[in-house]
Scaffold this motif. Structure first.
Motif, mmCIF file in Angstrom:
data_model
loop_
_atom_site.group_PDB
_atom_site.id
_atom_site.type_symbol
_atom_site.label_atom_id
_atom_site.label_comp_id
_atom_site.label_asym_id
_atom_site.label_seq_id
_atom_site.Cartn_x
_atom_site.Cartn_y
_atom_site.Cartn_z
ATOM 1 N N LYS A 312 -61.780 0.807 41.987
ATOM 2 C CA LYS A 312 -60.934 1.977 41.716
ATOM 3 C C LYS A 312 -59.640 1.966 42.526
ATOM 4 N N GLU A 313 -59.726 1.827 43.828
ATOM 5 C CA GLU A 313 -58.541 1.921 44.689
ATOM 6 C C GLU A 313 -58.323 0.595 45.414
ATOM 7 N N PHE A 314 -57.122 0.055 45.254
ATOM 8 C CA PHE A 314 -56.776 -1.259 45.806
ATOM 9 C C PHE A 314 -55.504 -1.079 46.630
ATOM 10 N N THR A 315 -55.639 -1.036 47.935
ATOM 11 C CA THR A 315 -54.511 -0.764 48.822
ATOM 12 C C THR A 315 -53.984 -2.064 49.420
ATOM 13 N N VAL A 316 -52.734 -2.392 49.115
ATOM 14 C CA VAL A 316 -52.109 -3.607 49.626
ATOM 15 C C VAL A 316 -51.267 -3.259 50.858
ATOM 16 N N ILE A 317 -51.565 -3.895 51.962
ATOM 17 C CA ILE A 317 -50.847 -3.646 53.213
ATOM 18 C C ILE A 317 -49.641 -4.583 53.282
ATOM 19 N N PRO A 318 -48.442 -4.059 53.438
ATOM 20 C CA PRO A 318 -47.254 -4.919 53.477
ATOM 21 C C PRO A 318 -47.298 -5.911 54.637
ATOM 22 N N CYS A 319 -46.548 -6.984 54.503
ATOM 23 C CA CYS A 319 -46.388 -7.931 55.607
ATOM 24 C C CYS A 319 -45.598 -7.254 56.730
ATOM 25 N N LEU A 320 -45.477 -7.928 57.849
ATOM 26 C CA LEU A 320 -44.747 -7.363 58.980
ATOM 27 C C LEU A 320 -43.271 -7.186 58.669
ATOM 28 N N ASN A 321 -42.729 -8.066 57.830
ATOM 29 C CA ASN A 321 -41.338 -7.959 57.381
ATOM 30 C C ASN A 321 -40.386 -7.735 58.553
ATOM 31 N N GLU A 322 -39.605 -6.647 58.520
ATOM 32 C CA GLU A 322 -38.647 -6.414 59.601
ATOM 33 C C GLU A 322 -39.064 -5.247 60.488
ATOM 34 N N ARG A 323 -40.371 -4.993 60.599
ATOM 35 C CA ARG A 323 -40.871 -3.943 61.485
ATOM 36 C C ARG A 323 -40.327 -4.135 62.904
ATOM 37 N N ASP A 324 -40.034 -3.045 63.562
ATOM 38 C CA ASP A 324 -39.472 -3.125 64.908
ATOM 39 C C ASP A 324 -40.409 -3.807 65.896
ATOM 40 N N ASP A 325 -41.731 -3.576 65.745
ATOM 41 C CA ASP A 325 -42.647 -4.206 66.693
ATOM 42 C C ASP A 325 -42.742 -5.713 66.467
ATOM 43 N N PHE A 326 -42.524 -6.170 65.229
ATOM 44 C CA PHE A 326 -42.494 -7.617 65.004
ATOM 45 C C PHE A 326 -41.180 -8.207 65.501
ATOM 46 N N VAL A 327 -40.102 -7.476 65.336
ATOM 47 C CA VAL A 327 -38.824 -7.904 65.911
ATOM 48 C C VAL A 327 -38.982 -8.088 67.420
ATOM 49 N N GLN A 328 -39.738 -7.199 68.046
ATOM 50 C CA GLN A 328 -39.958 -7.293 69.486
ATOM 51 C C GLN A 328 -40.776 -8.523 69.838
ATOM 52 N N VAL A 329 -41.735 -8.891 68.986
ATOM 53 C CA VAL A 329 -42.514 -10.118 69.214
ATOM 54 C C VAL A 329 -41.580 -11.329 69.293
ATOM 55 N N LEU A 330 -40.674 -11.436 68.320
ATOM 56 C CA LEU A 330 -39.743 -12.561 68.298
ATOM 57 C C LEU A 330 -38.768 -12.490 69.472
ATOM 58 N N THR A 331 -38.346 -11.283 69.818
ATOM 59 C CA THR A 331 -37.467 -11.106 70.971
ATOM 60 C C THR A 331 -38.166 -11.557 72.246
ATOM 61 N N ASN A 332 -39.444 -11.211 72.365
ATOM 62 C CA ASN A 332 -40.214 -11.637 73.534
ATOM 63 C C ASN A 332 -40.296 -13.160 73.618
ATOM 64 N N MET A 333 -40.461 -13.824 72.466
ATOM 65 C CA MET A 333 -40.502 -15.292 72.452
ATOM 66 C C MET A 333 -39.218 -15.882 73.024
ATOM 67 N N VAL A 334 -38.102 -15.304 72.607
ATOM 68 C CA VAL A 334 -36.804 -15.795 73.068
ATOM 69 C C VAL A 334 -36.648 -15.569 74.565
ATOM 70 N N GLU A 335 -37.010 -14.386 75.026
ATOM 71 C CA GLU A 335 -36.859 -14.070 76.447
ATOM 72 C C GLU A 335 -37.771 -14.924 77.307
ATOM 73 N N GLU A 336 -38.981 -15.179 76.831
ATOM 74 C CA GLU A 336 -39.907 -16.052 77.570
ATOM 75 C C GLU A 336 -39.344 -17.461 77.688
ATOM 76 N N TRP A 337 -38.764 -17.942 76.598
ATOM 77 C CA TRP A 337 -38.159 -19.279 76.606
ATOM 78 C C TRP A 337 -36.979 -19.332 77.568
ATOM 79 N N ALA A 338 -36.136 -18.322 77.511
ATOM 80 C CA ALA A 338 -34.944 -18.308 78.370
ATOM 81 C C ALA A 338 -35.301 -18.199 79.842
#
Length: 346
Positions: A312-338
């Protein structure tokens, strides 16, 4: 040395027209790490069969999900790149493994801005031969031939980063707020079983029985896609407090007749519907950007299968896309590297 960041996603046809789809599929499927058979067999299969039959059907699928701005995967990746750029002090470029937004152009963009030290970030949480590895190999070839002055720092699979698990878990919680569901399906992109064996750096430790995936500390896990998918599910389920039996891991998008990772997503959706599950939620953690596989294969075909067998009900959860918390994950990767810091993992 000036630093730069190169985000790399899969890619997309330039348009949903059969001609552009055929060109894209040809490049994608002729990659020896996607269809890993001898060149003569791959050429016969791809150019002799697939490209004469599949482009029209694939074009129709792309037409169903195509946005006014263009390919969803490209649009979402561009939005992500723009957000990351606002958070870091280094130039951030975007490239695709296949299609017209080439990795060579992405590297050239950074070099033109004076970058000689580049961190490449494949936008795949889990390592696979047909995703992360093919990007890394191509980048090495391009740097050797065209950018010998550039130093590359690779980014390992990030499926077990604490910030990534937190972001993925929160995105699921946000999507399911107020939603009544009986089961959450974690659907990952499938790969042939032989890819797992080829990526086994221990030359035989992997038994392909699903048991060694959960034995922590095994050296082959660094490059074992199946392990990394299973552990992603385990960590998210723990974070969300999911009860055993209310979630499971499956694999989608198989191609050909060779054994692929099981259980298969489409057959699991069908089976669960037949067995009485009425309310299902589904998330696709192998993809960070919504694309053909999530928007058409899951959100359209998957829902159709579920309804046909009584769901009856089929709920599709979107990908992380441009969510702010995922942006922060990538930002953290850059800062860790630097700053030469190690990430916090779970």
């Amino acid at each position: 040395m000036k630093k730069g960041i190169l985000l790399v996603n899969l890619g997309s046809p330039d348009s949903p027209n059969p001609k552009d789809v055929k060109k894209y599929l040809g490049e994608f499927l002729m990659d020896e790490r996607v269809i890993d058979v001898p060149l003569w067999a791959r050429t016969l299969l791809v150019k002799g069969i697939i490209l004469n039959t599949r482009p029209k059907a694939s074009a129709k699928a792309y037409q169903k999900i195509w946005w006014e701005e263009g390919s969803p995967l490209i649009v979402l990746s561009e939005r992500l790149q723009e957000k990351v750029q606002k958070q870091v002090e280094y130039p951030v470029a975007l490239a695709m493994r296949y299609g017209s937004m080439t990795i060579k152009n992405g590297l050239q963009d950074l070099v033109d801005q004076g970058c000689t030290e580049i961190k490449t970030i494949p936008l795949y949480p889990q390592f696979a031969m047909a995703t992360t590895e093919t990007i890394d190999v191509l980048i090495d070839e391009l740097v050797a031939e065209h950018f010998p002055q550039v130093t590359i720092t690779r980014t390992p699979a990030f499926y077990h980063r604490k910030d990534y698990i937190n972001a993925l878990s929160q995105s699921i919680a946000d999507s399911l707020k107020g939603v009544d569901y009986e089961h959450i399906l974690f659907s990952y992109h499938g790969v042939p079983e032989r890819h797992i064996r080829k990526s086994d750096i221990t030359n035989g430790n992997c038994k392909m029985n699903g048991k060694c995936c959960f034995k922590m500390g095994s050296p082959q896990h660094e490059f074992c896609y199946r392990h990394q998918c299973e552990i992603t599910t385990v960590n998210v389920a723990k974070k969300l407090g999911l009860k055993n039996g209310t979630y499971s891991t499956t694999f989608q998008s198989r191609l050909g007749f060779d054994p692929w990772l099981k259980p298969y997503t489409d057959r699991t959706i069908e089976k669960m519907g037949q067995e009485g599950t009425k309310k299902m939620a589904i998330v696709t953690p192998a993809f960070v950007s919504d694309c053909l596989e999530t928007l058409e294969e899951i959100a359209m075909e998957g829902e159709e299968i579920f309804h046909e067998v009584g769901g009856k009900e089929f709920t599709v959860i979107p990908c992380l896309n441009e969510r702010d918390d995922f942006v922060q994950v990538l930002t953290n990767m850059v800062e860790e590297w630097a700053n030469s810091k190690k990430p916090e993992t779970v």
